[in-house]
Write a protein that holds these residues in place. Structure first.
Motif, mmCIF file in Angstrom:
data_model
loop_
_atom_site.group_PDB
_atom_site.id
_atom_site.type_symbol
_atom_site.label_atom_id
_atom_site.label_comp_id
_atom_site.label_asym_id
_atom_site.label_seq_id
_atom_site.Cartn_x
_atom_site.Cartn_y
_atom_site.Cartn_z
ATOM 1 N N SER A 1 0.831 -1.198 0.000
ATOM 2 C CA SER A 1 0.000 0.000 0.000
ATOM 3 C C SER A 1 0.866 1.248 0.000
ATOM 4 O O SER A 1 1.977 1.253 0.509
ATOM 5 N N LYS A 2 0.335 2.279 -0.593
ATOM 6 C CA LYS A 2 1.056 3.550 -0.628
ATOM 7 C C LYS A 2 0.637 4.371 0.569
ATOM 8 O O LYS A 2 -0.534 4.452 0.908
ATOM 9 N N ARG A 3 1.611 4.971 1.188
ATOM 10 C CA ARG A 3 1.353 5.873 2.305
ATOM 11 C C ARG A 3 1.942 7.222 1.936
ATOM 12 O O ARG A 3 2.990 7.298 1.333
ATOM 13 N N LYS A 4 1.280 8.261 2.312
ATOM 14 C CA LYS A 4 1.729 9.590 1.929
ATOM 15 C C LYS A 4 2.111 10.410 3.145
ATOM 16 O O LYS A 4 1.507 10.286 4.203
ATOM 17 N N ILE A 5 3.146 11.214 2.954
ATOM 18 C CA ILE A 5 3.542 12.192 3.954
ATOM 19 C C ILE A 5 3.845 13.494 3.216
ATOM 20 O O ILE A 5 4.065 13.510 2.005
ATOM 21 N N SER A 6 3.879 14.543 3.958
ATOM 22 C CA SER A 6 4.217 15.844 3.397
ATOM 23 C C SER A 6 5.519 16.297 4.037
ATOM 24 O O SER A 6 5.712 16.158 5.247
ATOM 25 N N SER B 1 9.565 11.664 -4.682
ATOM 26 C CA SER B 1 9.210 10.537 -3.823
ATOM 27 C C SER B 1 10.207 9.393 -3.978
ATOM 28 O O SER B 1 10.678 8.828 -2.989
ATOM 29 N N CYS C 1 12.701 8.097 -1.011
ATOM 30 C CA CYS C 1 12.604 6.684 -0.617
ATOM 31 C C CYS C 1 13.937 5.969 -0.802
ATOM 32 O O CYS C 1 14.330 5.150 0.028
#
Length: 90
Positions: free
Chosen positions: A2-7, A28, A32
């Motif tokens: 699953s993709k998780r997002k942060i700012s 990204s 990573c």
């Protein structure tokens, strides 16, 4: 996976510009990759252990350290500056 997002905010404009230049495949992917390399890096040894190991290696090698008598400070000797400083203090 699953993709998780942060700012992420960059306070330093120079850091932001650097990331923008390096991120050819996308910011990204770049971030990573940096994190993945950090995760896979072996844990660093204790700094004291590293220094001890280097000193031990140098002492075992007779040519590793050379001290000439002229470079060693004389015991119980003060420079003229030190003497003047002590005189002004007392």
């Amino acid at each position: 996976m699953s993709k998780r997002k942060i700012s992420i905010s960059f306070r330093d404009p120079a850091v932001y510009e650097f990331v923008m230049e390096k991120a050819n495949t996308g910011i990204s992917a770049y971030v990573c990759d940096l994190i993945r390399r950090d995760m896979n890096r072996p844990k660093e040894e204790d700094l004291d252990k590293k220094v001890e190991e280097i000193v031990r290696r140098l002492l075992q090698n007779a040519d590793g350290i050379t001290l000439s008598p002229n470079n060693q400070p004389k015991k119980n000797s003060l420079s003229d500056e030190d003497r003047e400083l002590l005189k002004s203090l007392f």
